[in-house]
Write an enzyme that holds these catalytic residues in place. Structure first.
Site, PDB file in Angstrom:
ATOM      1  CB  SER A 427      -1.021   0.013   1.098  1.00 44.17           C
ATOM      2  OG  SER A 427       0.121   0.116   2.574  1.00 44.17           O
ATOM      3  CG  HIS A 448      -3.865  -0.656  -2.585  1.00 46.89           C
ATOM      4  ND1 HIS A 448      -3.329   0.198  -2.588  1.00 46.89           N
ATOM      5  CD2 HIS A 448      -3.537  -1.750  -1.320  1.00 46.89           C
ATOM      6  CE1 HIS A 448      -3.893   0.463  -0.666  1.00 46.89           C
ATOM      7  NE2 HIS A 448      -3.826  -0.792  -0.158  1.00 46.89           N
ATOM      8  CD  GLU A 460      -4.886   2.622  -4.526  1.00 47.80           C
ATOM      9  OE1 GLU A 460      -5.349   3.628  -5.161  1.00 47.80           O
ATOM     10  OE2 GLU A 460      -4.158   2.270  -3.812  1.00 47.80           O
ATOM     11  CG  ASN A 498      -3.149   4.480   1.616  1.00 49.69           C
ATOM     12  OD1 ASN A 498      -4.369   4.528   2.155  1.00 49.69           O
ATOM     13  ND2 ASN A 498      -2.193   3.604   1.445  1.00 49.69           N
TER      14      ASN A 498
END
Length: 593
Positions: A427, A448, A460, A498
């Site tokens: 991540s 991800h 992702e 993130n």
């Protein structure tokens, strides 16, 4: 102060003013709607008639209550109509000049005991109050759009505001069925103070061509459970309005995260201000419309990046929650899965975790017993990576440690057959650094997943500068088969979710450090005012403060932006072993299970 605030004037009958007027009228207040535009006044009356008719149709109010509310609302085209109001709420355009003119005129019209409230979310309440002859009776009353539906009201005091005035409007907000949050005077207050930095970063991410507008918005909706993606939300708010708010925030904070992304100025200057103009980041059916229509930037339906490789079997490396969840996802989708751990015992325990998860799905009626048994039969637990010799796709889900992952990929390179796709679920770590541990970096890609993998729809897809086109196409096709939504992003820290989520969380911590607002008020503000499923401190404690700190450090190291430096309070809590729910204490304390 005992005034019941029974007569209230609302100055400015745009969308927000009309919504506030509706809330007040339905709550039994006499409401005077004031706007110099006859069309705006007529529109407000029509809107109130239509919305109350819908409320009757849905059984929320009676026809008698509707008639009474409509009778309590009247319009005027001059501020003199506010002479008898006990509270005046202005929601005119975000301009000091316009708002100060309104307050100066009201000073000569209303009673000395009348409270004057500004609906600003960007301008200084203190500066507006200083222009008034009654600064102690001036405060901020920030509703959220749409006012009838949104529960949050920020009650903003300046250093000049008298406590009785704050108490009166706070009591009013509660009577309206709203959740008042008391805040001090600074641009954006709590909710917008956190929200607009996040929106600004999303605009900058799009401007940098890091990801498409569709992928950015899908990532934040599916990865964080948000009601809207950031670019669609900017279009709804108004790109010019967002830029005004950010300019005010930057003037105070001098934080680069608040410096408006150039694209916001470019779109505003071109008149592409969002839904109200019919075009912003997206194109809409009409000015003021909400239906997005295709334009030159809309991806062509079914357009994928060429043909991929055949995938019939999948290897998942790891034995934790994420590895088990990913293996479950692939097995449910019909793939043969090899779940490999460091020992056979760990692999068997991981498969047992999947069996319990599937059993819960059966108990809830989401899965048949037959499908449960078929899914479990597709999973082979193995105590060594050697079992990956024939898999077509190997997915790594081990500890978030670069050296650990590099060692694992070096082992996969030796075990997996030529042409197998190797995917990492990292991540925050650089995918290319993991890929370089192999002799076939072109076969390596980021995939991800989000936790819990069986429930979360987002993946992702992270391609490096070395990833082959057919590897990228393979993973996109696999995502479709396992019923996940893939979003494409490049190999940089945080990817999409993130990179946008953690600066927002970090800024929330800074608000607490600065004693601007409490944990509870910030969490309430973001849930009630921003539609977030969890407040930032609830989320931090769930994610884990150690995990959050590690991601913040990676983001700060990659982008070298001082505003991304982890908040000292976060570092102190981690150093003290307060890591969130998993240790029983983080920002809050939790009962031990």
């Amino acid at each position: 102060m005992d005034t019941p605030l029974s007569t209230i004037a609302v100055v400015g009958l745009g969308t927000m003013g009309t919504g506030i007027a509706e809330v007040l009228a339905l709550a039994g207040r006499e409401v005077i709607g004031i706007d110099i535009s006859e069309a705006a006044a007529l529109g407000a009356v029509a809107s109130l008639e239509a919305s109350t008719a819908r409320a009757v149709g849905r059984g929320r109010i009676t026809e008698e209550e509707r008639a009474a509310a409509l009778a309590r609302f009247r319009t005027a085209d001059t501020l003199r109509a506010a002479a008898d109001a006990e509270l005046v709420i202005e929601v005119v355009p975000e301009s000091y000049e316009i708002k100060q003119q309104v307050f100066r005129e009201l000073d000569a019209i209303v009673s000395p005991t009348t409270i004057l409230a500004t609906g600003t979310n960007a301008l200084s309440v203190t500066r507006l109050a200083a222009e008034s002859q009654r600064p102690e009776r001036v405060l901020g009353l920030h509703f959220f759009n749409p006012a009838p539906a949104m529960k949050l009201v920020e009650v903003v005091s300046s250093v000049l505001t008298a406590p009785p005035a704050v108490e009166a409007v706070t009591a009013l907000a509660r009577e309206l069925g709203k959740e008042p949050v008391a805040v001090g005077d600074r641009p954006g207050f709590v909710a917008d103070g956190l929200l607009f930095g996040y929106l600004n970063q999303a605009a900058a991410m799009y401007e940098a061509n890091y990801a498409s507008r569709e992928d950015i918005d899908a990532a934040m909706k599916l990865g964080c459970g948000l009601p809207m993606g950031p670019l669609a939300l900017l279009d709804l708010i108004g790109i010019d309005t967002a830029r005004t708010v950010l300019e005010a925030m930057y003037a105070e904070s001098h934080d680069r995260l608040h410096a408006p992304a150039p694209i916001l100025g470019q779109l505003s200057s071109a008149g592409l201000t969002g839904r109200k103009a019919g075009r912003g980041f997206y194109t809409y059916d009409t000015p003021g419309g909400q239906d997005v229509v295709p334009d030159a930037l809309t991806p062509a339906a079914g357009a994928e990046a060429g043909a991929g490789r055949e995938v019939a079997s999948v290897g998942v490396a790891g034995s934790g929650t994420m590895a088990s969840g990913i293996a479950e996802v692939f097995a449910k989708a019909g793939y043969g899965v090899v779940l490999a751990a460091r020992t056979q015992e760990k692999a068997d325990l991981a498969k047992g975790r999947i069996a319990k998860s599937l059993e819960r799905s059966v108990a809830k009626g989401r899965l048949s017993a037959e499908a449960r048994d078929e899914t479990l039969a597709r999973i082979t637990a193995a105590g060594s990576l050697d079992a990956f010799a024939e898999v077509d796709l190997a997915v790594e889900a081990v500890a978030e440690d670069l050296e650990v992952k590099r060692q694992l990929f070096a082992a996969l390179d030796k075990v997996c057959r030529p042409g197998a796709v190797l995917a990492t679920t990292t991540s925050s770590l650089p995918v290319v650094a993991i890929a370089r541990a192999t002799a076939r970096p072109e076969d390596v890609i980021g995939m991800h997943f989000f936790n819990p993998a069986p429930a979360m729809k987002l993946v992702e897809v992270v391609r490096t500068v070395l990833t082959a086109d057919d590897v990228h196409a393979t993973v996109r096709a696999v995502c479709a088969k396992i019923r996940k939504h893939p979003v494409d992003c490049g190999d940089r820290a945080g990817f999409i979710v993130n990179a946008l989520l953690f600066p927002y969380l970090n800024n929330a911590i800074k608000m607490v450090e600065e004693h601007y607002a409490s944990l509870d008020d910030i969490d309430a503000a973001m849930k009630l005012g921003g539609g977030y499923p969890m407040g930032p401190f609830e989320l931090l404690d769930v994610v884990g403060l150690d995990v959050s700190l590690a991601i913040e450090k990676v983001l700060h190291q990659e982008f070298r932006d001082p505003g991304l430096a982890p908040a000292p309070l976060l570092e102190h809590l981690v150093a003290a072993g307060c890591l969130g729910r998993k240790t029983g204490r983080g920002f809050r304390e939790y009962a031990r299970r």
